[in-house]
Design an enzyme around this catalytic site. Sequence first.
Site, PDB file in Angstrom:
ATOM      1  N   HIS A  22       0.845  -1.206   0.000  1.00 43.91           N
ATOM      2  CA  HIS A  22       0.000   0.000   0.000  1.00 43.91           C
ATOM      3  C   HIS A  22       0.878   1.252   0.000  1.00 43.91           C
ATOM      4  O   HIS A  22       0.602   2.214  -0.718  1.00 43.91           O
ATOM      5  CB  HIS A  22      -0.893   0.039   1.245  1.00 43.91           C
ATOM      6  CG  HIS A  22      -1.882  -1.085   1.355  1.00 43.91           C
ATOM      7  ND1 HIS A  22      -2.010  -1.866   2.471  1.00 43.91           N
ATOM      8  CD2 HIS A  22      -2.823  -1.539   0.479  1.00 43.91           C
ATOM      9  CE1 HIS A  22      -2.987  -2.744   2.305  1.00 43.91           C
ATOM     10  NE2 HIS A  22      -3.486  -2.578   1.094  1.00 43.91           N
ATOM     11  N   LYS A  48     -14.837  -9.336   5.132  1.00 44.78           N
ATOM     12  CA  LYS A  48     -13.581  -9.705   5.783  1.00 44.78           C
ATOM     13  C   LYS A  48     -13.753  -9.547   7.277  1.00 44.78           C
ATOM     14  O   LYS A  48     -14.455  -8.647   7.720  1.00 44.78           O
ATOM     15  CB  LYS A  48     -12.463  -8.747   5.347  1.00 44.78           C
ATOM     16  CG  LYS A  48     -12.107  -8.832   3.893  1.00 44.78           C
ATOM     17  CD  LYS A  48     -11.228  -7.682   3.485  1.00 44.78           C
ATOM     18  CE  LYS A  48     -11.034  -7.689   1.984  1.00 44.78           C
ATOM     19  NZ  LYS A  48     -10.302  -6.547   1.496  1.00 44.78           N
ATOM     20  N   ARG A  97      -1.988  -5.761  -8.493  1.00 45.58           N
ATOM     21  CA  ARG A  97      -0.812  -6.604  -8.256  1.00 45.58           C
ATOM     22  C   ARG A  97      -0.671  -7.699  -9.296  1.00 45.58           C
ATOM     23  O   ARG A  97       0.410  -8.035  -9.725  1.00 45.58           O
ATOM     24  CB  ARG A  97      -0.905  -7.264  -6.869  1.00 45.58           C
ATOM     25  CG  ARG A  97      -0.742  -6.313  -5.723  1.00 45.58           C
ATOM     26  CD  ARG A  97      -1.174  -6.947  -4.439  1.00 45.58           C
ATOM     27  NE  ARG A  97      -2.564  -7.372  -4.512  1.00 45.58           N
ATOM     28  CZ  ARG A  97      -3.285  -7.795  -3.495  1.00 45.58           C
ATOM     29  NH1 ARG A  97      -2.732  -7.898  -2.312  1.00 45.58           N
ATOM     30  NH2 ARG A  97      -4.542  -8.142  -3.644  1.00 45.58           N
TER      31      ARG A  97
HETATM   32  O1  PNS Z   1      -8.953  -3.068   0.187  1.00 41.00           O
HETATM   33  P1  PNS Z   1     -10.289  -3.499  -0.305  1.00 41.00           P
HETATM   34  O2  PNS Z   1     -11.059  -4.172   0.801  1.00 41.00           O
HETATM   35  O3  PNS Z   1     -10.211  -4.329  -1.549  1.00 41.00           O
HETATM   36  O4  PNS Z   1     -11.096  -2.153  -0.686  1.00 41.00           O
HETATM   37  C1  PNS Z   1     -12.420  -2.198  -1.161  1.00 41.00           C
HETATM   38  C2  PNS Z   1     -13.083  -0.829  -1.016  1.00 41.00           C
HETATM   39  C3  PNS Z   1     -13.029  -0.378   0.429  1.00 41.00           C
HETATM   40  C4  PNS Z   1     -12.381   0.175  -1.880  1.00 41.00           C
HETATM   41  C5  PNS Z   1     -14.571  -0.970  -1.465  1.00 41.00           C
HETATM   42  O5  PNS Z   1     -15.167  -2.002  -0.766  1.00 41.00           O
HETATM   43  C6  PNS Z   1     -15.372   0.309  -1.265  1.00 41.00           C
HETATM   44  O6  PNS Z   1     -15.273   1.215  -2.045  1.00 41.00           O
HETATM   45  N1  PNS Z   1     -16.171   0.354  -0.156  1.00 41.00           N
HETATM   46  C7  PNS Z   1     -16.989   1.529   0.163  1.00 41.00           C
HETATM   47  C8  PNS Z   1     -18.480   1.268  -0.145  1.00 41.00           C
HETATM   48  C9  PNS Z   1     -18.737   1.387  -1.634  1.00 41.00           C
HETATM   49  O7  PNS Z   1     -18.634   2.450  -2.223  1.00 41.00           O
HETATM   50  N2  PNS Z   1     -19.103   0.244  -2.241  1.00 41.00           N
HETATM   51  C10 PNS Z   1     -19.320   0.174  -3.679  1.00 41.00           C
HETATM   52  C11 PNS Z   1     -18.008  -0.074  -4.392  1.00 41.00           C
HETATM   53  S1  PNS Z   1     -18.184  -0.253  -6.107  1.00 41.00           S
END
Ligand code: PNS
Length: 166
Positions: A22, A48, A97
């Site tokens: 990150h 998760k 990645r």
């Molecule tokens: O590190 P991650 O868990 O892969 O990140 C995923 C994340 C947090 C970017 C995604 O779940 C997110 O944007 N969550 C906020 C809620 C939201 O907007 N959901 C719709 C995403 S298309």
Amino acid sequence: MTRPNPTIALYPGSFDPITRGHEDIVRRGLRVADRIIVAVAHTSTQSKRGLFSVDERVELISEVFDDEDRIEAMGFRGLLVDFAAAQGAHLVLRGLRAVSDFEYELQMAQMNQELNADIETLFLVPEVSNSFISSSLVREVAALGGDVSSFVSPSVLERLLAKLDG
Ligand code: PNS
């Protein structure tokens, strides 16, 4: 769309905890953005089980980027695109990645595009040596007694080991 000045980018994720992978993406992001908000989501698309609370994750990220005032960490609830708009961020950074990341990332980027056409997702690629690092593997390896010191910063390692100990 005109390019806003200064360019504010959001780097969203779970960051449980933030890893060297990150960190690599955020520092690369400073090549395309003037300011980056590392945004820790209360709601993650992939379910998760959390180790650190969102507040703890934000604290860890702030410590990691203590040397860089163009980077700040914040927690957010609700939709990513709404939080981005509220922060004046038109750019969302995500790391890619491997091919295995691609389908999930493409789907989220397109959904976000559909929800707010003013926000662009930009994918950045980490250094090869950081490509295999993920927070979930760091948590698992550390919980099983493996050495994760090269995958996270020293302050994260200390908090991770303390958390797993207690
Ligand atoms: O590190 P991650 O868990 O892969 O990140 C995923 C994340 C947090 C970017 C995604 O779940 C997110 O944007 N969550 C906020 C809620 C939201 O907007 N959901 C719709 C995403 S298309």
